[in-house]
Motif scaffolding. Structure first.
Motif, PDB file in Angstrom:
ATOM      1  N   ALA A 136      67.619  52.126  45.389  1.00  0.00           N
ATOM      2  CA  ALA A 136      67.359  52.347  43.970  1.00  0.00           C
ATOM      3  C   ALA A 136      66.023  53.044  43.744  1.00  0.00           C
ATOM      4  O   ALA A 136      65.860  53.812  42.794  1.00  0.00           O
ATOM      5  N   ALA A 137      65.072  52.778  44.648  1.00  0.00           N
ATOM      6  CA  ALA A 137      63.748  53.397  44.542  1.00  0.00           C
ATOM      7  C   ALA A 137      63.687  54.749  45.253  1.00  0.00           C
ATOM      8  O   ALA A 137      62.638  55.404  45.251  1.00  0.00           O
ATOM      9  N   GLY A 138      64.789  55.158  45.849  1.00  0.00           N
ATOM     10  CA  GLY A 138      64.826  56.422  46.565  1.00  0.00           C
ATOM     11  C   GLY A 138      64.099  56.404  47.895  1.00  0.00           C
ATOM     12  O   GLY A 138      63.797  57.459  48.468  1.00  0.00           O
ATOM     13  N   GLU A 139      63.820  55.206  48.422  1.00  0.00           N
ATOM     14  CA  GLU A 139      63.069  55.065  49.679  1.00  0.00           C
ATOM     15  C   GLU A 139      64.043  55.001  50.850  1.00  0.00           C
ATOM     16  O   GLU A 139      64.157  53.989  51.550  1.00  0.00           O
ATOM     17  N   LEU A 140      64.739  56.106  51.107  1.00  0.00           N
ATOM     18  CA  LEU A 140      65.783  56.097  52.126  1.00  0.00           C
ATOM     19  C   LEU A 140      65.199  56.049  53.544  1.00  0.00           C
ATOM     20  O   LEU A 140      65.793  55.454  54.442  1.00  0.00           O
ATOM     21  N   ARG A 141      64.035  56.666  53.742  1.00  0.00           N
ATOM     22  CA  ARG A 141      63.420  56.621  55.071  1.00  0.00           C
ATOM     23  C   ARG A 141      62.984  55.205  55.405  1.00  0.00           C
ATOM     24  O   ARG A 141      63.154  54.739  56.539  1.00  0.00           O
ATOM     25  N   ILE A 142      62.431  54.488  54.420  1.00  0.00           N
ATOM     26  CA  ILE A 142      62.041  53.096  54.663  1.00  0.00           C
ATOM     27  C   ILE A 142      63.279  52.233  54.888  1.00  0.00           C
ATOM     28  O   ILE A 142      63.283  51.337  55.735  1.00  0.00           O
ATOM     29  N   ARG A 143      64.341  52.513  54.130  1.00  0.00           N
ATOM     30  CA  ARG A 143      65.595  51.784  54.344  1.00  0.00           C
ATOM     31  C   ARG A 143      66.067  51.934  55.787  1.00  0.00           C
ATOM     32  O   ARG A 143      66.434  50.951  56.445  1.00  0.00           O
ATOM     33  N   ASP A 144      66.068  53.168  56.283  1.00  0.00           N
ATOM     34  CA  ASP A 144      66.525  53.413  57.657  1.00  0.00           C
ATOM     35  C   ASP A 144      65.605  52.744  58.669  1.00  0.00           C
ATOM     36  O   ASP A 144      66.054  52.276  59.719  1.00  0.00           O
ATOM     37  N   TRP A 145      64.306  52.696  58.364  1.00  0.00           N
ATOM     38  CA  TRP A 145      63.349  52.018  59.243  1.00  0.00           C
ATOM     39  C   TRP A 145      63.647  50.523  59.292  1.00  0.00           C
ATOM     40  O   TRP A 145      63.599  49.908  60.357  1.00  0.00           O
ATOM     41  N   PHE A 146      63.967  49.938  58.144  1.00  0.00           N
ATOM     42  CA  PHE A 146      64.339  48.522  58.093  1.00  0.00           C
ATOM     43  C   PHE A 146      65.591  48.270  58.924  1.00  0.00           C
ATOM     44  O   PHE A 146      65.672  47.294  59.673  1.00  0.00           O
ATOM     45  N   ILE A 147      66.580  49.130  58.779  1.00  0.00           N
ATOM     46  CA  ILE A 147      67.828  48.959  59.511  1.00  0.00           C
ATOM     47  C   ILE A 147      67.566  48.951  61.010  1.00  0.00           C
ATOM     48  O   ILE A 147      68.148  48.146  61.758  1.00  0.00           O
ATOM     49  N   GLU A 148      66.664  49.826  61.464  1.00  0.00           N
ATOM     50  CA  GLU A 148      66.388  49.935  62.894  1.00  0.00           C
ATOM     51  C   GLU A 148      65.528  48.799  63.420  1.00  0.00           C
ATOM     52  O   GLU A 148      65.785  48.253  64.507  1.00  0.00           O
ATOM     53  N   HIS A 149      64.505  48.394  62.674  1.00  0.00           N
ATOM     54  CA  HIS A 149      63.491  47.480  63.212  1.00  0.00           C
ATOM     55  C   HIS A 149      63.597  46.039  62.722  1.00  0.00           C
ATOM     56  O   HIS A 149      62.946  45.159  63.292  1.00  0.00           O
ATOM     57  N   PHE A 150      64.392  45.794  61.694  1.00  0.00           N
ATOM     58  CA  PHE A 150      64.475  44.438  61.157  1.00  0.00           C
ATOM     59  C   PHE A 150      65.922  43.949  61.036  1.00  0.00           C
ATOM     60  O   PHE A 150      66.360  43.541  59.957  1.00  0.00           O
ATOM     61  N   PRO A 151      66.685  43.982  62.122  1.00  0.00           N
ATOM     62  CA  PRO A 151      68.065  43.488  62.057  1.00  0.00           C
ATOM     63  C   PRO A 151      68.080  41.980  61.791  1.00  0.00           C
ATOM     64  O   PRO A 151      67.216  41.242  62.279  1.00  0.00           O
ATOM     65  N   PRO A 152      69.051  41.497  61.019  1.00  0.00           N
ATOM     66  CA  PRO A 152      69.088  40.072  60.671  1.00  0.00           C
ATOM     67  C   PRO A 152      69.201  39.127  61.861  1.00  0.00           C
ATOM     68  O   PRO A 152      68.767  37.978  61.773  1.00  0.00           O
TER      69      PRO A 152
END
Length: 306
Positions: free
Chosen positions: A207-223
Motif C-alpha cells: 500500500a505504501a509502494g515499498e515493493l523493494r522492502i517487501r521483497d527484502w522481507f520475503i527473503e530475510h524474514f520468513p515466518p
C-alpha cells in the motif's frame, strides 16, 4: 530434535503466516495441534471461513503431522471455552497455548472509535487472557504448561497504532505476571515480539509502494524462523518464564528494560526536575532489568532506601 510427541497445542491465528509456521514447527516435533483460524482479512474483517483452518491442518497432516481445524473466533470467554473444548474433544488434553491471532489494527487515537477500540482489545488482549484463564487449571493439574503470547514491537509506540500498541503492551505485562504465577506449577509463560513476512506486512508495504522492502522481507524474514523459536519456548527444555524475546530474521534475543540512574532530591520540585532533566534522561550506567524474578529485579529495586 526436541521431542514434543506427548504434547497437544492450541495455536490461534494458525491458518497462515506466523501462526501456521508455529503450528508446523510444533508438529514437526510430534506435537498434535489444534489449528485455530477464523478466516478474517488483514484488517480483522469477515471471518467464519473454516476453509483457511482446514487448509492449514491438511498441510500439516500431509507431512505426517496430527492436526484438526477450528474456526472459532478469538475475543470472548465463550469463544475461548469453545476453542479449548475443541482441543479436549480431539486430543483429551492441552499442554501448549500460543496466542497468535490478530490483525493489523491501525488508526490514530482520534480516529479509532469506541467499538473499534474494544474490538482490538478483545482480539489482542482479552481473548488471549480468556484462553489462558481457562487452560490454566488443565496445565496446573498436569504439572506442565507452556504459553507463548505473540506481542509486537509496536508496543514500544508507533504513531497511528494507538489501539494495537496498547493491547500488545498489555499482553507483555500479562505474560510477565502470569509467568511468575506459573512458578512451581510447571507452567512457563513468555511473550515474543516477532518480525516476519506476513499478510499484514506485505499489505502495508504494498500500500505504501515499498515493493523493494517487501521483497527484502520475503527473503530475510520468513515466518518459519519465528516458528522455530516458539517451538523451543514450548518445549520441556525451556524453563524460563515471565520474559519477552525479540524474534525474526534468524535472531532470537531476550528483551530487557533499562532504568536510568536519574535525578534524586528529597525536596524535589518541578523547577529542580527542569534544571536536572539531562540527568533524568541519561542512560549511562543504567540498570538493565532482564527479568522480574526476585526482589532484586522488582519495582522495589528502584525505590531509594533509608
Amino acid at each position: 530434535m526436541l521431542d514434543l510427541s506427548s504434547r497437544v497445542a492450541i495455536v490461534t491465528g494458525a491458518g497462515t503466516g506466523i501462526g501456521e509456521a508455529i503450528a508446523t514447527a510444533l508438529s514437526r516435533r510430534g506435537c498434535a495441534v489444534l489449528v485455530n483460524d477464523y478466516g478474517t482479512d488483514v484488517a480483522g474483517r469477515g471471518g467464519e471461513e473454516q476453509s483457511r483452518a482446514d487448509a492449514a491442518a491438511t498441510r500439516i497432516r500431509k507431512t505426517g503431522g496430527t492436526a484438526v481445524a477450528c474456526a472459532v473466533p478469538v475475543g470472548t470467554q465463550e469463544s475461548a471455552a469453545a476453542i479449548i473444548d475443541a482441543a479436549m474433544s480431539a486430543f483429551g488434553r492441552v499442554d501448549i497455548l500460543v496466542n497468535n491471532a490478530g490483525f493489523g489494527d491501525s488508526g490514530s487515537l482520534e480516529e479509532v472509535n469506541e467499538d473499534r477500540w474494544r474490538f482490538g482489545l478483545d482480539v489482542h488482549l482479552n481473548g488471549p487472557r480468556a484462553l489462558m484463564h481457562l487452560v490454566w487449571p488443565h496445565m496446573r493439574e498436569a504439572g506442565f504448561g507452556r504459553i507463548v503470547n505473540v506481542a509486537s514491537s509496536v508496543s514500544f509506540g508507533r504513531a497511528g497504532y494507538s489501539n494495537f500498541a496498547s493491547a500488545k503492551a498489555g499482553l507483555i505485562g500479562l505474560s510477565r505476571a502470569a509467568g511468575l504465577e506459573g512458578t512451581g506449577a510447571g507452567i512457563c509463560v513468555n511473550a515474543i515480539l516477532p518480525t516476519a513476512d506476513t499478510r499484514a506486512t506485505r499489505s502495508g508495504l504494498e500500500a505504501a509502494g515499498e515493493l523493494r522492502i517487501r521483497d527484502w522481507f520475503i527473503e530475510h524474514f520468513p515466518p518459519h524462523q519465528v516458528g522455530e523459536a516458539v517451538a523451543y519456548l514450548c518445549s520441556d527444555q525451556c524453563a524460563i518464564s515471565g520474559d519477552a524475546f525479540i524474534v525474526g530474521g534468524g535472531r532470537f534475543a531476550r528483551m530487557g528494560y533499562a532504568v536510568a540512574p536519574g535525578f534524586f532530591d528529597p525536596q524535589i520540585s518541578a523547577e529542580a526536575v527542569a534544571e536536572n532533566f539531562g540527568q533524568v534522561s541519561d542512560f549511562t550506567d543504567a540498570d538493565i532489568v532482564f527479568d522480574n524474578h526476585g526482589e532484586q529485579n522488582s519495582y522495589m529495586r528502584f525505590i531509594p532506601r533509608p
